[in-house]
Design a protein around this motif. Structure first.
Motif, mmCIF file in Angstrom:
data_model
loop_
_atom_site.group_PDB
_atom_site.id
_atom_site.type_symbol
_atom_site.label_atom_id
_atom_site.label_comp_id
_atom_site.label_asym_id
_atom_site.label_seq_id
_atom_site.Cartn_x
_atom_site.Cartn_y
_atom_site.Cartn_z
ATOM 1 N N VAL A 541 0.834 -1.202 0.000
ATOM 2 C CA VAL A 541 0.000 0.000 0.000
ATOM 3 C C VAL A 541 0.871 1.255 0.000
ATOM 4 N N GLU A 542 1.955 1.220 0.740
ATOM 5 C CA GLU A 542 2.868 2.370 0.763
ATOM 6 C C GLU A 542 3.523 2.561 -0.599
ATOM 7 N N SER A 543 3.837 1.468 -1.282
ATOM 8 C CA SER A 543 4.392 1.550 -2.628
ATOM 9 C C SER A 543 3.397 2.224 -3.569
ATOM 10 N N PHE A 544 2.137 1.894 -3.398
ATOM 11 C CA PHE A 544 1.075 2.535 -4.187
ATOM 12 C C PHE A 544 1.027 4.031 -3.907
ATOM 13 N N ARG A 545 1.030 4.393 -2.637
ATOM 14 C CA ARG A 545 0.973 5.801 -2.273
ATOM 15 C C ARG A 545 2.171 6.558 -2.879
ATOM 16 N N SER A 546 3.335 5.973 -2.797
ATOM 17 C CA SER A 546 4.550 6.630 -3.292
ATOM 18 C C SER A 546 4.554 6.781 -4.802
ATOM 19 N N SER A 547 3.773 5.952 -5.499
ATOM 20 C CA SER A 547 3.749 6.008 -6.967
ATOM 21 C C SER A 547 2.901 7.154 -7.492
ATOM 22 N N LEU A 548 2.134 7.811 -6.611
ATOM 23 C CA LEU A 548 1.206 8.861 -7.028
ATOM 24 C C LEU A 548 1.779 10.245 -6.758
ATOM 25 N N ASN A 549 1.324 11.214 -7.547
ATOM 26 C CA ASN A 549 1.716 12.599 -7.331
ATOM 27 C C ASN A 549 1.125 13.116 -6.031
ATOM 28 N N ALA A 550 1.814 14.087 -5.431
ATOM 29 C CA ALA A 550 1.317 14.687 -4.193
ATOM 30 C C ALA A 550 -0.034 15.360 -4.418
ATOM 31 N N GLU A 551 -0.279 15.884 -5.645
ATOM 32 C CA GLU A 551 -1.561 16.530 -5.941
ATOM 33 C C GLU A 551 -2.727 15.550 -5.829
ATOM 34 N N VAL A 552 -2.411 14.259 -6.010
ATOM 35 C CA VAL A 552 -3.442 13.223 -5.894
ATOM 36 C C VAL A 552 -3.641 12.829 -4.431
ATOM 37 N N THR A 553 -2.573 12.487 -3.752
ATOM 38 C CA THR A 553 -2.697 12.010 -2.366
ATOM 39 C C THR A 553 -3.127 13.121 -1.410
ATOM 40 N N ASP A 554 -2.891 14.383 -1.789
ATOM 41 C CA ASP A 554 -3.359 15.493 -0.951
ATOM 42 C C ASP A 554 -4.882 15.515 -0.848
ATOM 43 N N LEU A 555 -5.558 14.872 -1.799
ATOM 44 C CA LEU A 555 -7.020 14.838 -1.798
ATOM 45 C C LEU A 555 -7.573 13.631 -1.044
ATOM 46 N N TRP A 556 -6.730 12.739 -0.587
ATOM 47 C CA TRP A 556 -7.209 11.533 0.101
ATOM 48 C C TRP A 556 -8.030 11.846 1.352
ATOM 49 N N PRO A 557 -7.686 12.891 2.128
ATOM 50 C CA PRO A 557 -8.559 13.206 3.279
ATOM 51 C C PRO A 557 -10.000 13.521 2.864
ATOM 52 N N LEU A 558 -10.175 14.083 1.663
ATOM 53 C CA LEU A 558 -11.528 14.355 1.183
ATOM 54 C C LEU A 558 -12.234 13.054 0.809
ATOM 55 N N VAL A 559 -11.470 12.103 0.246
ATOM 56 C CA VAL A 559 -12.048 10.796 -0.074
ATOM 57 C C VAL A 559 -12.513 10.118 1.210
ATOM 58 N N ALA A 560 -11.707 10.228 2.259
ATOM 59 C CA ALA A 560 -12.084 9.632 3.540
ATOM 60 C C ALA A 560 -13.387 10.231 4.053
ATOM 61 N N LYS A 561 -13.584 11.522 3.813
ATOM 62 C CA LYS A 561 -14.817 12.162 4.283
ATOM 63 C C LYS A 561 -16.053 11.611 3.568
ATOM 64 N N VAL A 562 -15.958 11.388 2.263
ATOM 65 C CA VAL A 562 -17.140 10.910 1.540
ATOM 66 C C VAL A 562 -17.427 9.444 1.851
ATOM 67 N N LEU A 563 -16.439 8.697 2.336
ATOM 68 C CA LEU A 563 -16.648 7.289 2.676
ATOM 69 C C LEU A 563 -17.009 7.087 4.144
ATOM 70 N N ASN A 564 -16.949 8.156 4.921
ATOM 71 C CA ASN A 564 -17.183 8.070 6.361
ATOM 72 C C ASN A 564 -18.658 8.325 6.683
ATOM 73 N N PRO A 565 -19.343 7.386 7.322
ATOM 74 C CA PRO A 565 -20.776 7.570 7.616
ATOM 75 C C PRO A 565 -21.040 8.650 8.660
ATOM 76 N N GLU A 566 -19.982 9.137 9.325
ATOM 77 C CA GLU A 566 -20.167 10.147 10.365
ATOM 78 C C GLU A 566 -19.945 11.569 9.852
ATOM 79 N N THR A 567 -19.596 11.734 8.579
ATOM 80 C CA THR A 567 -19.273 13.073 8.081
ATOM 81 C C THR A 567 -20.477 14.000 8.097
ATOM 82 N N VAL A 568 -21.629 13.509 7.663
ATOM 83 C CA VAL A 568 -22.830 14.349 7.647
ATOM 84 C C VAL A 568 -23.923 13.666 8.467
#
Length: 650
Positions: A541-568
């Motif tokens: 998984v870390e190898s996957f993360r390292s293969s991506l641009n920072a512009e992509v992984t910087d958005l991962w916290p937003l992905v976590a929000k849409v997948l989290n049932p407690e966000t809204v």
């Protein structure tokens, strides 16, 4: 309950840098560094799971609505449904191309009611054929206020009128409107009946008539092409409507007349033509005419639809167009494969740019006895990307209102640089609150009955992969176990249909102990050796993360929000209501119907300027869907409910 709501969906922004496209690994299987194996996956339905389109009856090939079952009676989630859900999330995590995306799409919009418009009625005399436009006979210009037949005259025909019928006017009243008519096959006048849905109920239904001329209109190919594109966005052309009514070309026109004084009544006016690109002889249409009877616009109503934007969806998401070459693929297409999106001439069909993926999804089999639960679903409308309040990035729009409304593509809000698409659409993983149930005011034609897997149903599936590298396997693991990759507990993934209603929320977990990992070359005696997936998972998984641009992984916290049932808060999730929550829970069907009517919200947040058109009517400032933020503590996605002016809760 508060005076706010949360829209059922949001958007994860597209990364600032488009995906890097390159050639795939190929399928030779001879590279000892590539990996092959299988993943054992556990799935648990956290909310009821809706899978449609299976168990078709042999007699008429129509799905009977039961949950999918194999011939031996085992309930299952089709591998294709699982693949679609996993790939969609993988595309978001990797910032890949917009695979299901019409790059040529340009929305159309309903026109404002402008009584002074000199738009003319016309009649189709010959249908479109072999790509050529239809032949059109023009009517004389008319008076949009006077040349209308009142419902008291129309009701005499007891619903047997059909739009396009010819008639003669026998007498006129003092205001210049017809007060007596007779139907005649060769009458001088043409009747136009339209849908009554948008009409004000306290005002009588009136049908336009126009006097037929001998002039033929000249309809150019470009004007006709615009009509063909716009007509596909009408309600009549929705998939559900077409499936329900098949080849029927006309529809009944009913009108609920509720005057301020007097008794309400339900009138059957007659039949109108359904919106369709297949115009038929005798069908009335509306046109704008320039010199030499050249038609510059054609529509199916006097105030119909227009498409003013010259900027397509693809131009608003430059760099994210679907992959079109097998040698230039984004991360998701390199892993899951790609289709050839290009239309080719018959002599070129042997040339293909598709690429076969490296991952195969088996059916997810239920692990215990399951009895499907019958549900009656409310109507679910088609997405409307033209709603700029939701689908466009309006953060740089300085104005609050304009003409056309700022929500529209091509309005002044676009400025010199058209607004970008907001991002990838995701539905909240929110608890159900009643939005998933049909209401009393929904007619039988609007609702559908289906069967769902009950909450708590558990499944197992096997996913095989061949000839992928460590980063690709890490990406597959991260997508299947997003809680681990995004460092957030209890994240969910949507599978199946009914996502706006809260269906299909699932927890997915990779059973590493019962999964397998090997070197691809071992099949051919090159390198090889079984590897310990359980021990290597985190590093992959870390190898996957390292293969991506920072512009992509910087958005991962937003992905976590849409997948989290407690966000809204799940109890606030609803499409824009038209009344306060008290009416939703009042038990009064009329209150509930008013609550479900979101027209006022879309109207008064559209950025429409009404200055000069009506005294005392203020502008409707542009109000956008809240944007996701990276701040973990900032989760407020609520918007104010918009009710009709002057209406308050009792």
């Amino acid at each position: 309950m508060s005076g706010q709501f949360v829209n059922p969906y949001t958007f994860v922004p597209l990364p600032a840098v488009p995906p890097e496209r390159s050639g795939p690994r190929g399928h030779s299987g001879e590279d000892p560094e590539l990996l092959t194996g299988k993943l054992s996956v556990r799935i648990k339905a956290v909310s009821p799971l809706l899978i449609r389109g299976f168990n078709k009856r042999k007699r008429d090939d129509v799905a009977d609505g039961r949950i999918p079952m194999r011939p031996d009676g085992t309930p299952f989630i089709p591998g294709s449904s699982l693949k679609g859900a996993v790939r969609s999330l993988h595309e978001t995590l990797t910032g890949s191309c917009l695979r299901v995306f019409d790059t040529d799409f340009v929305p159309s919009y309903r026109e404002s009611v402008l009584p002074r418009r000199q738009r003319r009625m016309a009649v189709v005399t010959a249908p479109p054929k072999d790509g050529r436009p239809p032949e059109i006979r023009l009517c004389h210009s008319g008076d949009s206020r006077k040349h209308r037949v009142h419902q008291d005259i129309l009701r005499q025909y007891k619903g047997e009128l059909v739009s396009g019928q010819r008639l003669n006017v026998l007498s006129w009243d003092k205001k210049g409107s017809p007060d007596k008519i007779e139907l005649s096959e060769y009458g001088d006048w043409v009747l136009f009946l339209s849908d009554s849905g948008a009409r004000e109920k306290d005002k009588a239904y009136r049908a336009h008539i126009r006097k037929l001329s001998q002039d033929m209109g000249v309809l150019d190919d470009d004007v006709w092409s615009t009509f063909l594109r716009v007509v596909e966005e009408t309600d009549d052309r929705r998939t559900a409507q077409r499936e329900r009514y098949g080849d029927e070309t006309t529809a009944d026109v009913f009108f609920e007349y509720a005057p301020a004084k007097g008794k309400a009544e339900y009138l059957h006016i007659g039949r109108r033509y359904r919106a369709s690109p297949h115009l038929v002889p005798g069908q009335p249409v509306w046109v704008d005419v320039t010199g030499l009877n050249r038609i510059s616009w054609i529509g199916l109503a006097m105030n119909w639809r227009h498409a003013k934007s010259r900027t397509s969806a693809g131009q608003r998401a430059t760099g994210y167009e679907p992959c079109a070459k097998s040698t230039e693929l984004c991360p998701s297409c390199r892993l899951f494969g790609s289709i050839d999106p290009n239309e080719r001439a018959p002599e070129e069909r042997a040339v293909q740019s598709a690429y076969r993926g490296h991952v195969r999804f088996g059916d997810a089999l239920a692990q215990h006895a399951v009895t499907g639960e019958e549900v009656t679903l409310p109507p679910m409308g088609a997405p409307h990307p033209g709603a700029g309040q939701a689908y466009l990035d309006n953060r740089q729009v300085a104005a609050t209102a304009g003409d056309p409304p700022l929500r529209e593509w091509g309005s002044s809000a676009d400025g010199r640089t058209p607004r970008r698409l907001r991002g990838r659409k995701h539905y909240w993983q929110a608890e159900r609150n009643g939005r998933e149930k049909a209401r009393e005011h929904h007619s039988a034609e609007m609702v559908t009955t289906a069967h769902v897997f009950p909450e708590g149903t558990e499944f197992r599936a096997t996913i095989t992969f061949v000839d992928i590298d460590e980063a690709q396997l890490g990406g597959l693991l991260a997508t299947l176990s997003p809680s681990t990759a995004l460092d957030a507990p209890d994240l969910r993934v949507h599978i199946g249909g009914g996502k706006p209603l809260g269906f299909g929320q699932c927890g997915i977990e990779v059973d590493l102990e019962h999964s397998e990992l090997d070197r691809s070359g071992s099949r051919y005696g090159v390198g090889g050796g079984v590897r310990d997936l359980e021990a290597e998972a985190d590093a992959l998984v870390e190898s996957f993360r390292s293969s991506l641009n920072a512009e992509v992984t910087d958005l991962w916290p937003l992905v976590a929000k849409v997948l989290n049932p407690e966000t809204v808060p799940g109890d606030l999730v609803w499409y824009p209501p038209g009344a306060e929550w008290a009416k939703r829970h009042s038990g009064n069907p009329d209150d509930v119907k008013e609550f479900d009517d979101g027209f006022e919200f879309w109207k008064r947040t559209s950025g429409a300027s009404t200055s000069g058109e009506a005294k005392g009517v203020s502008d409707s400032p542009l109000v956008s869907l809240p944007h996701l933020t990276k701040d973990a503590s900032e989760t407020n996605q609520a918007m104010d409910i918009v009710v009709k002016s002057g209406e308050q809760d009792a």
